[in-house]
Structures are given as C-alpha cells and as structure tokens.
Design an enzyme around this catalytic site. Structure first.
Site, PDB file in Angstrom:
ATOM      1  N   GLU A 157     -11.419   3.176   5.499  1.00  0.00           N
ATOM      2  CA  GLU A 157     -10.420   4.093   6.076  1.00  0.00           C
ATOM      3  C   GLU A 157     -11.220   5.149   6.837  1.00  0.00           C
ATOM      4  O   GLU A 157     -11.247   5.163   8.058  1.00  0.00           O
ATOM      5  CB  GLU A 157      -9.571   4.725   4.961  1.00  0.00           C
ATOM      6  CG  GLU A 157      -8.537   5.737   5.468  1.00  0.00           C
ATOM      7  CD  GLU A 157      -7.786   6.465   4.339  1.00  0.00           C
ATOM      8  OE1 GLU A 157      -8.261   6.475   3.192  1.00  0.00           O
ATOM      9  OE2 GLU A 157      -6.706   7.053   4.634  1.00  0.00           O
ATOM     10  N   ASP A 213       1.596   7.097   2.115  1.00  0.00           N
ATOM     11  CA  ASP A 213       2.185   8.297   1.492  1.00  0.00           C
ATOM     12  C   ASP A 213       3.344   8.772   2.373  1.00  0.00           C
ATOM     13  O   ASP A 213       3.206   9.765   3.110  1.00  0.00           O
ATOM     14  CB  ASP A 213       1.111   9.390   1.377  1.00  0.00           C
ATOM     15  CG  ASP A 213      -0.083   8.915   0.561  1.00  0.00           C
ATOM     16  OD1 ASP A 213       0.015   8.888  -0.672  1.00  0.00           O
ATOM     17  OD2 ASP A 213      -1.105   8.538   1.181  1.00  0.00           O
ATOM     18  N   HIS A 240       0.862  -1.200   0.000  1.00  0.00           N
ATOM     19  CA  HIS A 240       0.000   0.000   0.000  1.00  0.00           C
ATOM     20  C   HIS A 240       0.889   1.237   0.000  1.00  0.00           C
ATOM     21  O   HIS A 240       1.300   1.725   1.046  1.00  0.00           O
ATOM     22  CB  HIS A 240      -0.919  -0.026   1.225  1.00  0.00           C
ATOM     23  CG  HIS A 240      -1.957   1.050   1.232  1.00  0.00           C
ATOM     24  ND1 HIS A 240      -3.169   0.915   1.854  1.00  0.00           N
ATOM     25  CD2 HIS A 240      -1.965   2.311   0.697  1.00  0.00           C
ATOM     26  CE1 HIS A 240      -3.875   2.022   1.698  1.00  0.00           C
ATOM     27  NE2 HIS A 240      -3.166   2.891   1.015  1.00  0.00           N
TER      28      HIS A 240
HETATM   29  N1  HPA Z   1      -6.689   7.208   0.994  1.00  0.00           N
HETATM   30  C1  HPA Z   1      -7.324   7.514  -0.127  1.00  0.00           C
HETATM   31  N2  HPA Z   1      -6.704   8.019  -1.186  1.00  0.00           N
HETATM   32  C2  HPA Z   1      -5.386   8.214  -1.133  1.00  0.00           C
HETATM   33  C3  HPA Z   1      -4.688   7.922   0.007  1.00  0.00           C
HETATM   34  C4  HPA Z   1      -5.360   7.384   1.130  1.00  0.00           C
HETATM   35  O1  HPA Z   1      -4.808   7.079   2.199  1.00  0.00           O
HETATM   36  N3  HPA Z   1      -3.394   8.245  -0.254  1.00  0.00           N
HETATM   37  C5  HPA Z   1      -3.343   8.707  -1.527  1.00  0.00           C
HETATM   38  N4  HPA Z   1      -4.559   8.693  -2.054  1.00  0.00           N
HETATM   39 ZN    ZN Z   2      -3.756   4.737   0.356  1.00  0.00          ZN
END
Ligand code: HPA
Ligand code: ZN
Length: 316
Positions: free
Chosen positions: A197, A276, A14
């Site tokens: 999330e 990220d 991821h």
């Molecule tokens: N969630 C959703 N979209 C994204 C993320 C994330 O953590 N990081 C980069 N795009």
């Molecule tokens: Zn992500």
C-alpha cells in the site's frame, strides 16, 4: 451506471469493521457511553477526514474506535455495515477485526468478538449475506503482542477464517510476523496481509513467501516490479484493491492515475473494496463508480472485477 453497478452481485474482501463506523453512529455511541468527544458535531468530525498519508488516517481511526465499549456497540457497528452490504448487493463479505485496538484500551476480546459474531450470524440468517471474519494483527505492535492476540482467539477458533496484518506498514515488514503466522496456519487459519500500500514491492514478496498468504490486501505497488507482476498473474493471487482509500491516503495523487484497470487487463486478479468506507467517502458501489467516472471502466470490466471478488472468497 450507479444503479447498474449497485445491482451487480459482488463480494467485499477488504473492509475494516472499525473503518465502517459512520460519524452519526460514532456520536450516538459516545452519547450512549457518556464519552466526551473533541469534535462539536458530525460536520466537524467529517471535516477532520482529510489525510496526507496512512498514519494520519490511522490516528483518527484509533481515536474513533474508542467509542466502541459494549457488546451491543460492536453488534450495532457490524449490523449497520451489513445493511449497507444488503443495499449494495454485496452478497458475501470477509471483514477484518483488529482485536488489539480494543484489548489495549481494556475492552475484553470476548466482548468485541461476541458482538461482531452475533451480527454476522444474524446477517446470514436475516439478510442472506455470507461472511467470514479475519483476525488482523496490528503491525506497529510487537510479534509477541500478536502471539498473545492469537492465544486469545484460539478458544473462539471457529469464529475466524483467517489472520491478517494491518496498520502502519513502512518499517513493519511481513517478516516481523513470520512465527505468529506460521502458528496460525498450523491452527488451520488461512492468511492474508496488507502489503504494497505504502510499503515497497519487497513486502509483497515477503507476504507471499514468508507468511504464505492467499491474498494480498492493496498490493498496488506490485506495478513497480515486473517479476512480481508476472508471479501474481501466473499464480492468480488476488489483490484486494481499494480505490477511494488509495486516493484519500495519497497512494495515488488522483483517481485518473490509478492502475487497477491496467492490472485487470494484464490478467491480475484484482478486486474492488472499500477499506474504511466511513472515512474514505464510500462503500463498494461508490468505489466502482469512481473507476467508471475517472478511468472509463466499462460494464464488461465491472463484471470481471465483481466475478474476481466472488472467486477470491476464502469461504463459500
Ligand atoms: N492500511 C493499513 N491499516 C489499516 C487500513 C489500511 O488501509 N485501514 C485500517 N487499518
Ligand atoms: Zn485495509
């Protein structure tokens, strides 16, 4: 513990390539491409990395990605990430690439893809890092736009292992992308999706039942739904969890409240990832270290988490 965790062989499942753009490289690319930035220096940019939710982060992430213009830029971005992998004994990676972030601002699909794919190829040959690229659709855009992105990808079919789904989750459920995922699967792509999330457990059910994903990205809100937990355990569906991301984006208030180790102990196939890393304060080893520091993760648990990441690879 850091050195031991760093030396542990692991896979990263991821990782958004655009989210590995460190401020130093961002400034260097802005200079190379003669782009004016709204921040005076690297320090000022780093100070802007304080987020209350996913959307606040995404706004900055899309702004940062604007410095990526040429094939060489995409190569340099990907290569810098692969060097980090090498330094942290990440022996395999399956990164996401968001084509629409670039095509929507006039960068050709092929320019971005060629730069990324040649760095991944060099990573295999020169660094010994296995990889497979995931084409990720932006869920705040329409399904038609995702279909057009899939059309653009088909001439480069072999460059990808799977399709994915990312960006603003709430209000954009997996069901919105049922047809494009079905078409991608018919073309032989595997499927993964961000779900649970910020969005509810219902989005995880949809990702499994409607998109037929092989893994759930994040998935931490599954913890709220016992029936879903039972299914994840029963079917051994991998979750690609990103601890530092979750605390930076306030999915959990504090790392000591994170449920990843509870999930691990209950038999969920959880893995540790950085999401990220340039924006959230660390790569994979730093994510493992945070679990040790805040949750008392043991070496035995770290070994199981790393093994889960190797087991959950889509390609070998
Ligand atoms: N969630 C959703 N979209 C994204 C993320 C994330 O953590 N990081 C980069 N795009
Ligand atoms: Zn992500």
């Amino acid at each position: 513990m850091y050195d031991w965790l760093n030396a542990l062989p692991k896979a990263e499942l991821h990782l958004h390539l655009e989210g590995s753009l460190e401020p130093e490289l961002l400034f260097a690319l802005a200079e190379r491409n003669k782009i004016a930035l709204p921040w005076n220096d690297v320090e000022a940019l780093r100070k802007a990395y304080a987020f209350n939710n996913l959307q606040e982060f995404l706004d900055l992430y899309y702004q940062g990605a604007d410095v990526l213009r040429t094939e060489q830029d995409f190569y340099d971005l990907t290569w810098a990430y692969l060097e980090k992998c090498k330094a942290q004994n990440v022996i395999h990676t399956e990164p996401f690439f968001d084509p629409q972030t670039h095509t929507d601002r006039g960068i050709a699909f092929e320019v971005a893809l060629t730069g990324i794919a040649s760095a991944l190829k060099d990573g295999r040959a020169r660094l010994g890092i296995g990889s497979g690229l995931i084409l990720s659709f932006l869920r705040h855009l329409s399904e038609d736009a995702a279909q057009r992105t899939l059309d653009q990808a088909l001439p480069f079919r072999d460059a990808f292992i799977a399709v994915g789904l990312d960006s603003s989750e709430v209000g954009h459920p997996p069901s919105k992308f049922q047809r494009v995922f079905a078409r991608a699967r018919a073309e032989g792509f595997a499927a993964v999706a961000h779900a649970g999330e910020e969005g509810p457990p219902a989005y995880i059910w949809e990702a499994l039942d409607l998109l037929q994903v092989s893994r759930i990205d994040h998935g931490v809100r599954a913890f709220e739904d016992e029936r879903l937990m039972a299914r994840l355990i029963d079917e051994q569906i991998p979750l690609t969890v990103c601890p530092l991301s979750n605390t930076k984006l306030c999915v959990f208030e504090d790392m000591n409240q994170h449920t990843i180790l509870d999930m691990l102990e209950r038999g969920v196939k959880v893995t540790v990832n950085s999401d990220d890393p340039a924006y959230f304060g660390g790569y994979v080893t730093e994510n493992f270290q945070a679990l040790h520091d805040s949750l008392g993760m043991t070496e035995e648990q770290a070994r199981r988490l790393a093994q889960n990441s190797l087991d959950a690879r889509l390609v070998r």
